[in-house]
Design a protein around this motif. Structure first.
Motif, short mmCIF file in Angstrom:
data_model
loop_
_atom_site.label_atom_id
_atom_site.label_comp_id
_atom_site.label_asym_id
_atom_site.label_seq_id
_atom_site.Cartn_x
_atom_site.Cartn_y
_atom_site.Cartn_z
N ALA A 295 -2.98 4.91 6.89
CA ALA A 295 -2.18 5.89 6.16
C ALA A 295 -2.52 7.32 6.59
CB ALA A 295 -2.41 5.73 4.66
N ILE A 296 -3.79 7.60 6.72
CA ILE A 296 -4.22 8.94 7.13
C ILE A 296 -3.75 9.25 8.55
CG2 ILE A 296 -6.25 10.38 7.64
CD1 ILE A 296 -7.55 8.81 5.21
N GLN A 297 -3.87 8.28 9.44
CA GLN A 297 -3.39 8.47 10.80
C GLN A 297 -1.88 8.73 10.80
OE1 GLN A 297 -5.38 8.71 13.51
NE2 GLN A 297 -7.08 8.50 12.09
N TYR A 298 -1.16 8.00 9.98
CA TYR A 298 0.29 8.19 9.89
C TYR A 298 0.60 9.62 9.43
CZ TYR A 298 5.16 7.43 8.88
OH TYR A 298 6.52 7.54 8.89
N LEU A 299 -0.08 10.08 8.39
CA LEU A 299 0.17 11.43 7.89
C LEU A 299 -0.17 12.50 8.94
CD1 LEU A 299 -1.02 11.18 4.19
CD2 LEU A 299 1.34 11.35 5.04
N GLN A 300 -1.23 12.24 9.70
CA GLN A 300 -1.58 13.19 10.77
C GLN A 300 -0.47 13.26 11.81
OE1 GLN A 300 -5.52 11.56 11.68
NE2 GLN A 300 -6.37 13.53 11.07
N LEU A 301 0.15 12.15 12.12
CA LEU A 301 1.27 12.15 13.07
C LEU A 301 2.46 12.93 12.51
CD1 LEU A 301 1.20 8.47 14.39
CD2 LEU A 301 0.63 10.54 15.67
N LEU A 302 2.71 12.79 11.21
CA LEU A 302 3.82 13.51 10.57
C LEU A 302 3.63 15.03 10.63
CD1 LEU A 302 4.61 11.54 7.28
CD2 LEU A 302 6.01 11.72 9.34
N ALA B 52 0.87 -1.17 0.00
CA ALA B 52 0.00 0.00 0.00
C ALA B 52 0.91 1.22 0.00
CB ALA B 52 -0.91 -0.01 1.22
N VAL B 53 0.47 2.27 -0.72
CA VAL B 53 1.34 3.43 -0.94
C VAL B 53 0.65 4.70 -0.47
CG1 VAL B 53 2.62 4.76 -2.66
CG2 VAL B 53 2.35 2.28 -2.95
N ILE B 54 1.31 5.41 0.43
CA ILE B 54 0.88 6.75 0.82
C ILE B 54 1.64 7.70 -0.10
CG2 ILE B 54 0.79 8.48 2.65
CD1 ILE B 54 1.15 6.17 4.67
N ALA B 55 0.98 8.15 -1.15
CA ALA B 55 1.60 9.03 -2.12
C ALA B 55 1.21 10.47 -1.80
CB ALA B 55 1.17 8.66 -3.54
N VAL B 56 2.21 11.31 -1.56
CA VAL B 56 1.97 12.69 -1.16
C VAL B 56 2.52 13.62 -2.23
CG1 VAL B 56 2.38 14.42 0.63
CG2 VAL B 56 2.09 12.03 1.27
N THR B 57 1.66 14.53 -2.70
CA THR B 57 2.06 15.47 -3.75
C THR B 57 2.92 16.59 -3.17
OG1 THR B 57 0.12 16.90 -3.47
CG2 THR B 57 -0.10 15.01 -4.99
N GLU B 58 3.47 17.38 -4.07
CA GLU B 58 4.31 18.52 -3.67
C GLU B 58 3.55 19.51 -2.79
OE1 GLU B 58 6.31 21.87 -6.27
OE2 GLU B 58 7.19 19.89 -6.70
N ASN C 151 1.33 18.73 -0.65
CA ASN C 151 0.92 18.02 0.56
C ASN C 151 -0.47 17.39 0.48
OD1 ASN C 151 2.56 17.34 2.62
ND2 ASN C 151 1.76 18.85 4.05
N LYS C 152 -0.86 16.96 -0.70
CA LYS C 152 -2.13 16.26 -0.86
C LYS C 152 -1.86 14.76 -0.99
CE LYS C 152 -4.93 20.00 -2.63
NZ LYS C 152 -5.78 20.45 -3.73
N LEU C 153 -2.84 13.99 -0.61
CA LEU C 153 -2.77 12.54 -0.64
C LEU C 153 -3.45 12.03 -1.90
CD1 LEU C 153 -2.32 9.80 0.90
CD2 LEU C 153 -4.50 10.22 2.02
N LEU C 154 -2.78 11.13 -2.64
CA LEU C 154 -3.40 10.51 -3.81
C LEU C 154 -4.27 9.35 -3.36
CD1 LEU C 154 -0.59 10.21 -6.52
CD2 LEU C 154 -2.37 11.93 -6.33
N LEU C 155 -5.51 9.35 -3.81
CA LEU C 155 -6.44 8.26 -3.53
C LEU C 155 -7.00 7.74 -4.85
CD1 LEU C 155 -8.56 9.72 -0.57
CD2 LEU C 155 -6.61 8.15 -0.42
N VAL C 156 -7.54 6.54 -4.79
CA VAL C 156 -8.27 5.98 -5.93
C VAL C 156 -9.64 5.54 -5.45
CG1 VAL C 156 -6.24 5.27 -7.26
CG2 VAL C 156 -7.25 3.68 -5.62
N ARG C 157 -10.64 5.78 -6.30
CA ARG C 157 -11.99 5.26 -6.05
C ARG C 157 -12.11 3.95 -6.81
NH1 ARG C 157 -13.65 10.77 -6.40
NH2 ARG C 157 -14.48 11.42 -4.40
N THR D 244 -6.75 16.76 0.65
CA THR D 244 -5.99 17.20 1.81
C THR D 244 -6.27 16.23 2.96
OG1 THR D 244 -7.78 18.57 2.68
CG2 THR D 244 -6.24 19.63 1.12
N ILE D 245 -5.52 16.35 4.00
CA ILE D 245 -5.77 15.50 5.19
C ILE D 245 -7.15 15.79 5.76
CG2 ILE D 245 -5.05 15.02 7.57
CD1 ILE D 245 -3.26 13.72 5.53
N ASP D 246 -7.54 17.07 5.81
CA ASP D 246 -8.87 17.42 6.32
C ASP D 246 -9.97 16.81 5.45
OD1 ASP D 246 -7.89 18.82 8.48
OD2 ASP D 246 -7.98 20.77 7.47
#
Length: 178
Positions: free
Chosen positions: A169-176, A47-53, A55-61, A148-150
């Motif tokens: 993944a979202i929890q991890y990014l919130q910790l970062l 699983a990949v937490i892909a973060v853009t320049e 600071n957005k998270l890439l998701l797929v539906r 965004t994380i929000d």
């Protein structure tokens, strides 16, 4: 031997599939009694937490048949037999999102449902994204988008994000970002 270990007395394979195998194990319990265990064997996944320049998270539906609904997830995929996790993560990110990453960080691994399955997911952080070529499997239909994380938290609240790997993944990014 581990104090709580269960010894397999016999094993019957019920199903061998493309993604999973199912077997029934007769086991001896730590107290000497016997029981049955239904076990799903899975080759593992990434699983990949892909973060853009920005600071957005890439998701797929993707529609998930066991759930009978479409959910939003981080890019992920099954390991091929003998495949190392990092090359698999790189392949899955590009196939599902059309992005490559210049920087990869391993974030460890976790079991998805250890009560009945041995599936182990390796989690990676992908940064320094650049354009690649999306190329999903012939039976895979996904739509990539950025949040965004929000916004991701709101998707969790309305259960559009409803799977463990994406929530982790979202929890991890919130910790970062603390």
């Amino acid at each position: 031997m581990e104090k709580f270990a269960e010894k397999t007395i016999s094993k019957e394979t019920i199903y061998e599939g493309r993604i999973i195998d199912l077997s029934i194990h007769d086991v001896t319990l730590p107290n000497g009694e016997t029981s049955k265990r239904e076990i799903v064997t899975h080759p593992g996944a990434v699983a990949v937490i892909a973060v853009t320049e920005d600071n957005k998270l890439l998701l797929v539906r993707q529609f998930r048949k066991p759930l009978e609904k479409t959910i939003a997830e981080i890019p992920a995929g099954k390991l091929e037999k003998g495949e190392d996790p990092l090359p698999c993560a790189k392949r899955e990110l590009e196939e599902e999102t059309g992005f490559l990453a210049g920087k990869w960080t391993s974030l460890g691994s976790f079991y998805t449902s250890p009560g009945f399955a041995d599936e182990l997911i390796y989690l990676f952080l992908a940064e320094e994204l650049s354009d690649g070529t999306a190329n999903t499997d012939e039976d895979e239909f996904v739509e990539c988008f950025e949040v965004t994380i929000d916004e991701a938290r709101k998707l969790m609240d309305n259960q559009e994000i409803h799977d463990a790997k994406t929530i982790i993944a979202i929890q991890y990014l919130q910790l970062l970002h603390r």
